[in-house]
Structures are given as C-alpha cells and as structure tokens.
Design a protein around this motif. Structure first.
Motif, short mmCIF file in Angstrom:
data_model
loop_
_atom_site.label_atom_id
_atom_site.label_comp_id
_atom_site.label_asym_id
_atom_site.label_seq_id
_atom_site.Cartn_x
_atom_site.Cartn_y
_atom_site.Cartn_z
N PHE A 9 -2.26 -22.84 0.14
CA PHE A 9 -1.72 -23.83 1.07
C PHE A 9 -0.62 -24.68 0.45
O PHE A 9 0.19 -25.27 1.16
N ARG A 10 -0.59 -24.74 -0.88
CA ARG A 10 0.54 -25.42 -1.52
C ARG A 10 1.81 -24.60 -1.40
O ARG A 10 2.91 -25.14 -1.31
N GLN A 11 1.66 -23.29 -1.39
CA GLN A 11 2.81 -22.40 -1.29
C GLN A 11 3.20 -22.12 0.15
O GLN A 11 4.38 -21.99 0.48
N SER A 19 -6.50 -23.54 -2.18
CA SER A 19 -5.61 -24.70 -2.26
C SER A 19 -4.23 -24.29 -2.75
O SER A 19 -3.21 -24.83 -2.29
N THR A 20 -4.17 -23.35 -3.68
CA THR A 20 -2.88 -22.86 -4.17
C THR A 20 -2.12 -22.18 -3.04
O THR A 20 -0.90 -22.34 -2.91
N GLY A 32 2.20 -22.75 4.51
CA GLY A 32 1.48 -23.57 5.48
C GLY A 32 0.43 -22.81 6.26
O GLY A 32 -0.51 -23.39 6.80
#
Length: 220
Positions: A45-47, A42-43, A49
């Motif tokens: 994909f937060r940083q 999840s981290t 795409g």
C-alpha cells in the motif's frame, strides 16, 4: 530516463499480473499479491493505492518523466512530442510478454478499460499543453490535432505489439512519426518546395503560423 520506470515496483507488478491471469482480477486479493511478490501488505500500500494502481503503475512514472523531458529546451517541439511518445513505446516493447499480460487483464475488466481511456487522454493532454507553451500563438486546433494524431499513431503501433506474438521495433513508430510530421508540414528536415507554399522562406501552406514564426525566429 524512461528506463527508470521499469524498476518501479516491477516485482509486485509481475506477481499481480500473473495472479490476475491465473485467478482473475476480481478473485485476486492484495494479500495474495503481496505474498507472491514477497512484500508485506503495508509495503504494497505504500507503493500502490490498490489493485488497479498496480496495473497502471508504469504510466504514472512515465508521465512524470515525460513532463521532465518536455520541460527542457527542444529545437523542434513537434519532434520532441514524437520522441516522447517513442520513449513510452520503448518502455513497453522492452518486455512485450509483461505488456501483453497487462493488456489481457485490462481488456477483461470494464473498470480498467475505463481507466485506460483516461490514462491515454493524459498523454494527449500533456502533448497538447506542451505544444501550446513551446509555440506561443499556436492555434489550439493545431495543438490538439497534432497531440491527438501522435497518441492515435502510438496506440495503433502498440496494439500491433500487444495483439501479436512478435516484437515490434520502435523504428516502426519513429517512421510513422516522420510521415506524420511531413504531412503536418513540421518535419525538422523541412519539406520539398511546392506550388502552394507560403513564400516567407519556403514554408508549406499547411504549416501552422506559430511554427513559421518559430523557424523565422531561429534564423536571427
């Protein structure tokens, strides 16, 4: 300013490029990258795409920072464009090994090569738009031509760094831009008088009319 870009997900980027080199781009999963970098999925994909965004992460930060840099007042807009390009070069030259690993991955993956072309054009368009805004009345052809030349010279010098094994100093690029500005007739230090100069103050005939107007305006 541009130095801030080096810290943007640098651990994830380094881990991803190492895995791409070892296993191949297509064979490397996001889960493997996250695990190698010590972050959660999840981290990641937060940083970023996706995997391709990891490869080009620096450019997004650099483009944003160049917009900020060019958004401030500069005595000579032509020199400001050249300096912006030098800042980009300094960023990648600061860690040539990482830059070369990135270059190797991009060369091997057609979709990444296509995105690289688009990314290069974004720099060129940024420079073009800045010159038109900074120099009202500038012939669009002059803006496009200068922006394209700055980008082409930058890529030429950067490829010397990426394809070789030795460091290439940013001074090499700066000197190339000095020559380019002299050829275009817009160097901050001016030009030696020549027989074909437009006699206004002593401006080279090749100097764009908008630049002549800007320099005359600065004498008021």
């Amino acid at each position: 300013m541009v130095d801030d870009a080096r810290s943007a997900g640098s651990t994830v980027v380094a881990a991803a490029l190492a895995l791409f080199a070892e296993n191949g781009y297509e064979q490397t999963s996001v889960e493997q990258i996250a695990q190698s970098a010590g972050v959660s999925r999840s981290t990641f994909f937060r940083q970023f795409g996706g995997k391709d965004d990891v490869v080009f992460a620096d450019h997004e930060v650099l483009l944003a920072q160049l917009r900020e840099y060019l958004g401030t007042a500069h005595e000579n807009p032509w020199a400001a464009v050249c300096e912006a390009s030098v800042q980009v070069f300094r960023h990648f030259a600061a860690d040539p090994d990482l830059a070369r690993r990135r270059y190797a991955v991009v060369r091997e993956v057609p979709s990444l090569r296509d995105r690289e072309i688009v990314t290069v054009f974004r720099y060129e368009r940024l420079f073009d738009e800045y010159l038109r805004q900074a120099l009202p009345g500038l012939d669009p052809i002059d803006a496009v031509a200068f922006a394209a030349m700055v980008t082409a010279v930058h890529n030429h010098v950067l490829r010397r760094l990426l394809r070789g094994t030795k460091r290439v100093s940013a001074s090499v690029l700066s000197e190339a831009y000095d020559d380019l500005m002299h050829r275009f007739g817009v160097h901050p230090e001016g030009e030696p008088a020549a027989d074909d100069d437009v006699v206004v103050a002593t401006f080279p005939r090749r100097m764009p009319a908008a630049e002549v107007a800007r320099r005359l305006g600065s004498l008021r």
